[in-house]
Design an enzyme around this catalytic site. Structure first.
Site, PDB file in Angstrom:
ATOM      1  N   ARG A 106      37.137  65.531  49.435  1.00 26.44           N
ATOM      2  CA  ARG A 106      36.983  66.835  48.779  1.00 26.44           C
ATOM      3  C   ARG A 106      35.573  66.934  48.203  1.00 26.44           C
ATOM      4  O   ARG A 106      35.207  66.134  47.337  1.00 26.44           O
ATOM      5  CB  ARG A 106      38.010  66.976  47.656  1.00 26.44           C
ATOM      6  N   HIS A 151      38.915  62.157  45.080  1.00 31.59           N
ATOM      7  CA  HIS A 151      38.815  62.636  46.463  1.00 31.59           C
ATOM      8  C   HIS A 151      37.366  62.722  46.927  1.00 31.59           C
ATOM      9  O   HIS A 151      37.080  62.540  48.110  1.00 31.59           O
ATOM     10  CB  HIS A 151      39.449  64.024  46.576  1.00 31.59           C
ATOM     11  N   ASP A 158      45.858  63.198  49.974  1.00 34.43           N
ATOM     12  CA  ASP A 158      47.126  63.766  49.528  1.00 34.43           C
ATOM     13  C   ASP A 158      47.991  63.909  50.770  1.00 34.43           C
ATOM     14  O   ASP A 158      47.588  64.579  51.732  1.00 34.43           O
ATOM     15  CB  ASP A 158      46.913  65.142  48.884  1.00 34.43           C
ATOM     16  N   GLU A 240      51.324  61.965  40.568  1.00 32.32           N
ATOM     17  CA  GLU A 240      51.387  62.809  41.764  1.00 32.32           C
ATOM     18  C   GLU A 240      51.965  61.993  42.921  1.00 32.32           C
ATOM     19  O   GLU A 240      51.304  61.076  43.419  1.00 32.32           O
ATOM     20  CB  GLU A 240      49.991  63.326  42.131  1.00 32.32           C
ATOM     21  N   HIS A 243      49.513  61.515  46.059  1.00 30.65           N
ATOM     22  CA  HIS A 243      48.109  61.114  45.883  1.00 30.65           C
ATOM     23  C   HIS A 243      47.957  59.600  46.035  1.00 30.65           C
ATOM     24  O   HIS A 243      48.513  58.820  45.251  1.00 30.65           O
ATOM     25  CB  HIS A 243      47.670  61.558  44.482  1.00 30.65           C
TER      26      HIS A 243
END
Length: 270
Positions: A106, A151, A158, A240, A243
């Site tokens: 990301r 990320h 994810d 999460e 993740h």
């Protein structure tokens, strides 16, 4: 030569010079656009069987818009992380499942987009699905949004599990009625993955991987993903279920900002 023709020639010379400067500037920008390091790869080049549903390329996310930096719907990772996912996929395929990634590398500009959105307390277009019980003013304090993301270091993904044969997930239609991400599976937005108890990016404690309220088949699915990935060097973020970060990270302290695009990678690694 008349004064008029001299003036015209002068104007044409000026325009030509401006065009040349513009062209040089554009070339310079293209040459200085951030690129991925040599050991970043497109996941599809390592394992084309892993399903990809890159949510931030679409408006179906907690922001409700295409996110900055996602120029193509593709997963990019460091090669060690991608190869570890390939090994996990081989394990799951033997059991009748496939991995599916929602997000991988990301860029920092995407994280900056999240931060700007979180600071705009009036924008709650997607609240009913992604954070129905969380006051938006608490997104930073509660840890749902941060100015840096693992990320951006390139070894975090994810992801979820899909039972094979995989059925397509229908596209999200902007403006359609939203249902809480923790609603029963038949009520929340459809996903071709197995039931994990909540949808992806659910800002709720029910998304904590080992939340004791999540039992039965939902818990078994979370534990299958967890055990498969942890056996291959991934570490789960406890808050999460989706993740996971591959360890040791090749770039534990570097946050990259090259766009999610094939052009960010060398031709041999696309």
């Amino acid at each position: 030569m008349t004064r008029l023709s001299t003036a015209v020639r002068g104007l044409m010379t000026t325009l030509a010079a401006l065009l040349a400067v513009t062209s040089v500037s554009a070339t310079a920008r293209a040459e200085t656009a951030p690129k991925a390091p040599a050991d970043f790869v497109a996941l599809r080049s390592v394992d084309p069987t892993i399903l990809q549903e890159i949510r931030y390329f679409t408006p179906h996310n907690f922001v409700g818009a295409h996110i900055d930096g996602y120029r193509q719907p593709m997963c990019i990772l460091t090669r060690p992380a991608a190869e570890a996912l390939h090994r996990a996929q081989r394990t799951l395929l033997r059991q009748g499942y496939s991995l599916k990634v929602y997000d991988c590398y990301r860029p920092q500009r995407a994280v900056d987009h999240f931060v700007r959105w979180a600071e705009d307390l009036d924008d709650e277009a997607m609240k009913a699905e992604f954070y129905p019980q969380v006051d938006k003013s608490r997104l930073f304090e509660d840890g749902y949004i941060a100015e840096k993301s693992g990320h951006s270091r390139g070894s975090t993904a994810d992801l979820t599990i899909v039972r094979l044969p995989a059925r397509p997930t229908r596209p999200y239609r902007p403006g359609e009625p939203l249902v809480p991400c923790y609603a029963p599976r038949d009520e929340r937005f459809p996903d071709n993955s197995v039931d994990m108890g909540t949808g992806f990016d659910c800002f709720d404690t029910l998304a904590h991987t080992l939340d004791p309220r999540v039992q039965g088949e939902q818990r078994a699915h979370r534990l299958l993903l967890k055990s498969t990935l942890e056996d291959l060097g991934f570490v789960n973020l406890a808050e999460e279920w989706w993740h996971y970060t591959y360890k040791p990270e090749p770039y534990p302290d570097t946050y990259f900002d090259f766009p999610v695009s094939r052009k960010s990678l060398a031709p041999a690694r696309r």
